[in-house]
Every structure is written in C-alpha cells, then in structure tokens.
Design an enzyme around this catalytic site. Structure first.
Site, short mmCIF file in Angstrom:
data_model
loop_
_atom_site.label_atom_id
_atom_site.label_comp_id
_atom_site.label_asym_id
_atom_site.label_seq_id
_atom_site.Cartn_x
_atom_site.Cartn_y
_atom_site.Cartn_z
N CYS A 166 -0.51 2.39 -4.31
CA CYS A 166 -1.43 3.48 -4.64
C CYS A 166 -0.63 4.79 -4.72
CB CYS A 166 -2.51 3.61 -3.57
SG CYS A 166 -3.61 2.20 -3.49
N HIS A 176 0.86 -1.18 0.00
CA HIS A 176 0.00 0.00 0.00
C HIS A 176 0.90 1.23 0.00
CE1 HIS A 176 -3.74 -2.11 0.96
NE2 HIS A 176 -2.99 -2.92 1.68
#
Ligand SMILES: *[C@@H]1O[C@H](CO)[C@@H](O)[C@H](O)[C@H]1NC(C)=O
Ligand SMILES: *[C@@H]1O[C@H](CO)[C@@H](O)[C@H](O)[C@H]1NC(C)=O
Length: 481
Positions: A205, A163
């Site tokens: 991301c 992430h």
C-alpha cells in the site's frame, strides 16, 4: 447469521459480491523498437526477494516470494545468487489445508519446494535486508550469510511484497523499513560501484512513497510500485471473488500487482518483452478498467531508459517458453475485483465465520476475532483523529492530516521527526500495528506543520486515556517492536 452486526454484514457482502468480468481499458501499444539485449553482458544476475509479513492470514506475501523464486530459477538464475527472506510460518502452519505446500493461484502447483531458507523467522528484518543489499556480512544477525556479493557488471532484481503505508514497508520482525533508510542504502550501493543496473519491484500500500521525491535518476535504478503514493495495493484470489482460492482456503493467494508481473513472466519468452511492456501489462491489470476508483495505479520511478531492456536481463527466461513471443494479444488480462490489502484480515475471519457450522464454538470465535479487529481499527482511527483535532482544531485538522504534497516531493522533510512522533503515539495509544500504517501521512504532516514532540506527547496522553487490549499486537507489530 442473525447475531452478526448488520453494518459489518453489509460490508462483507459488498466485499464478497462477485464482480463482472472486466473488459480491458487501455490498448497495449507495442514499443516500436525491439527489446534491448546486451549480448556482451558477462555479469551475474542477482535477486533479493522479501515477504514482509507473517501469520497465516497474510499467506499471499510468502506465496508471492516463493513463486518469484521458482520463476527466477526456471529463468536460469542460480540458487547462490537469489537471496530469500520469508518468515516461513505458512507451509507447515496447522491452518494450512495442504501441509508442506504453498500455492500462489487457484489452480497453481506447489511453489514452496526447494525455496532456500536464507533469512527466516526473526532474521527477516530491516537491518538484515539492508545489510544484504550492501553486501555487508558483518552487519548481519543470523541467516545463511548470503548477501548481494555483486560486482560492477552485475544486474540486480529486488522484489518486496507486504503491507506498507506512506513512507514505510512492513517487516515481520523488528522495526518497519522507512523510505529514507532504503534510499540511503541504494545511494551507498550505487556509490560502491557494485552493480551495473538494478530493478526494484514493490508490492505494498502507498508503495509510491518509497521513491517519490527521492533522486533515483542517474543511479541506473528502475523501479515500479504496485500503488501510487496515495492509494492502497490490492490482494487477489480471495474468498468470495469470482476467481477465488480452492474452497478449503480462507486466505487470499496473491496480490494483484505481484500476480500480474509473475504470471506474465511465467509464460513468455522474456527476451522478447521489455520492462516497459511489462509495466504496461501490470498497470492495466492492477487498475479496474470499469471503475477507475477501484484498484491501484502501478507507478514507475528512477531511470526510465532502463525500461527498454528485455526482462531477460534481470529475470532470465524459461527455455520452455522460447517459442512464446510476447505480443499485446497474449498478455494476461485482469481477472476479478481486487480487495484492499488492509481488508484481507477481515475477509479471512468473515470467511471462517461464514463456513463454521451454525451455533459452533468456531463460529463464535471467528465472530469475536472479527469484532476485536474492527474495534482495534476504530481505536487507532479515532485516536489519530482526536490527536489531530487537539493539535489543529476541529475544522482544520482533516485538511492538515490528509494533505498530499505535490508530485515529486518527499512525504516528510524530517524523517527522524516522523519516527519519533510514531513512537510517542505508541507510548500513549498502543501499537499502531499493520493497520495503523495507513496513518503515516498524518504523522508526516504533523512534522511538516512544525509540531514539537512535547506537544505530541501531551495531546496523545489526552487522546488515549486508556489502551484497549489489542489481540493483534503480538502478530502485527508496530514500531516499538
Ligand atoms: C558493515 O557493518 C558494520 C557493522 O554494522 C559496520 O561497522 C561497517 O561500517 C559496515 N561496512 C560498510 C562498508 O558499510
Ligand atoms: C520451438 O520451435 C522450433 C521450430 O519449430 C522447434 O524446433 C523447437 O523445439 C521449439 N522449442 C520449444 C521449446 O518448444
């Protein structure tokens, strides 16, 4: 099912709807010239692989890293030249339906066997990663002590998967890794003259923000990121997708960008494929050809001249693929509707909920966990929004918090300010956690607007009168960890 809140149900049904197979959007244009292979290359090929998460529901990141390790070994890189960072809590996790085994695609074999445990558990942290890149053994804490002991003729490949958020990447232990710190280390690595060329692949991301606006040119570094600075990256082989994991798995097995570059590399003679060709293959697969708003845009940074190099120069090549020359027609295409990485934890509990027998304790637990995650998310979102309104007024706040600077600009001028703002937020509002990484742009823009830390402390205290207990704080650490 009838006790399940209708709104959530809607969301998950939507997320799980089987999507139509997509046609391919772009044509792959073959580069006119043959790949550049430096036949005089006498250096060593090095690699650093890092999975930034821990916990079974993020299975896919460690699976990606294990797969990358196997790929590089088949390509001919030596174990002593591949440095692996993974928390290592997946293979023997009691939730693992196949104990001791990790797979990275639905019909794939074990990728865990033989992966060296260089940095595991709490030793997977930003400090050790940066020390390994610089080859500075005295800055390490724990681990095998393996570092990038590279010389001026060597090629380096780095793959990070986890992430992320604007300006940062996650780590399973210790603080997150910020873009300014990473770029400073790359600058020092270059200045130390200890590589010839360096290729960096990032799955996360908003991964574009790690390099956007930083001067990577003239450093012999070429990078591609799963997402541009504005968008999430996507998971794949998830429960409910048209190509999902075997039924006993409630987790996603991979990420779209990672699966794209590795599955492409797995089958081809990499002497015949360039970095640029792979970039195009990966870009086509991470983007949804039919719905342009679905999927992410793989983005390139740094020295584009490097991208005419054959992949072989960095990844080696598997001799079994010697006769499988890369051409557009045999490049792998997209499979199934991608799932936003931030929603994979919801999919996980939804799938658990869905599979548990009616009226069972497991069903209740899964539902409770799902609602806890949702309410923690709402707390984070609402707190950031309220702070924005208190600082900038109701009307102007969304515009200021969400402002995206023009291409080629760094996210924030004062990185120290952004880090301080996040700590202040966490003091009053609790851990930002993995999910809260998505709000980093707001913290950056609070700094860009010249807000002082005292103001931030005051409005955070007003916005967050109470901190809800966060079941995720132990597993999904924030900055104060
Ligand atoms: C290596 O790390 C140590 C400890 O953090 C530090 O004192 C030293 O300056 C570093 N050396 C280099 C060459 O960066
Ligand atoms: C590739 O093709 C050549 C010629 O047909 C053959 O001799 C060789 O065994 C093949 N290599 C592999 C790995 O299949």
């Amino acid at each position: 099912m009838d006790t399940f809140p209708p709104l959530l149900l809607c969301l998950f049904v939507l997320a799980a709807v089987v999507s139509a197979r997509r046609g391919l959007a772009g044509e792959f244009r073959r580069l006119a010239s043959e790949p550049d292979i430096d036949h005089n290359f006498r250096g060593t090929k090095w690699a650093v692989l890092l999975a930034g998460s821990r916990g079974f529901f993020d299975y896919r990141h460690q699976a990606d890293v294990c797969h990358a390790y196997q790929l590089l070994r088949k390509g001919g890189l030596k174990e002593e030249n591949i440095i692996v960072f993974m928390y290592d809590d997946i293979a023997f996790n009691k939730k693992n339906p196949r104990p001791g085994v990790i797979i990275n695609k639905p019909d794939g074999g074990d990728v865990y066997k033989g992966v060296p445990k260089d940095y595991t558990g709490e030793d997977v942290n930003a400090n050790n990663f940066l020390a390994v890149l610089l080859g500075n053994k005295s800055a390490l804490t724990g681990g095998s002590g393996k570092v990038l002991d590279s010389g001026p003729d060597d090629h380096i490949f780095i793959f990070y998967t986890d992430h992320g958020g604007p300006g940062l990447l996650g780590m399973p232990a210790g603080p997150f890794l910020f873009a300014d710190d990473l770029n400073e280390i790359l600058r020092r690595k270059h200045a130390s003259g200890t590589y010839k060329r360096l290729v960096f692949y990032i799955e996360a991301c908003q991964s574009g923000t790690m390099f956007e606006g930083f001067p990577l040119e003239n450093m012999n570094i070429y990078a591609t990121t799963a997402a541009n600075p504005k968008e999430p990256s996507f998971a794949t082989y998830c429960p409910g997708q048209d190509i999902g994991p075997p039924p006993e798995y409630s987790v996603c097995l991979s990420n779209v960008y990672s699966a794209a570059w590795m599955e492409d590399s797995d089958i081809h003679n990499l002497r015949t494929e360039t970095l640029h060709e792979q970039y195009k293959v990966v870009k086509a697969r991470t983007r949804d050809g039919i719905r342009p708003h679905v999927g992410s845009h793989t983005t390139q940074y740094g020295d584009r001249d490097l991208s005419s190099d054959a992949l072989f120069q960095y990844l080696g090549t598997n001799p079994a693929n010697d006769n499988f020359t890369f051409v557009d027609d045999n490049s792998l295409r997209s499979s199934s509707k991608p799932i936003n990485q931030r929603d994979t934890v919801l999919i996980y509990f939804w799938d658990k909920f869905h599979k548990a027998p009616e009226g069972s304790a497991e069903k209740n637990t899964a539902q409770k966990q799902l609602l806890d995650v949702m309410s923690h998310r709402m707390h984070i979102d609402n707190s950031v929004q309220l702070i924005g309104k208190l600082l900038f007024g109701i009307e102007k706040s969304p515009e200021i918090l969400n402002n995206v600077r023009p291409a080629g600009s760094v996210l924030v001028d004062d990185w120290g300010c952004m880090k301080t703002m996040v700590r202040t937020f966490e003091t009053h509002c609790g851990s930002l956690s993995r999910y809260g990484m998505k709000h980093m742009r707001s913290f950056a823009n609070i700094c860009n607007a010249g807000i002082k830390n005292e103001q931030m402390a005051e409005v955070s205290a007003q916005a967050c009168v109470s901190i809800p207990t966060n079941p995720w704080s132990s597993l999904q650490r924030g900055f104060s960890a």
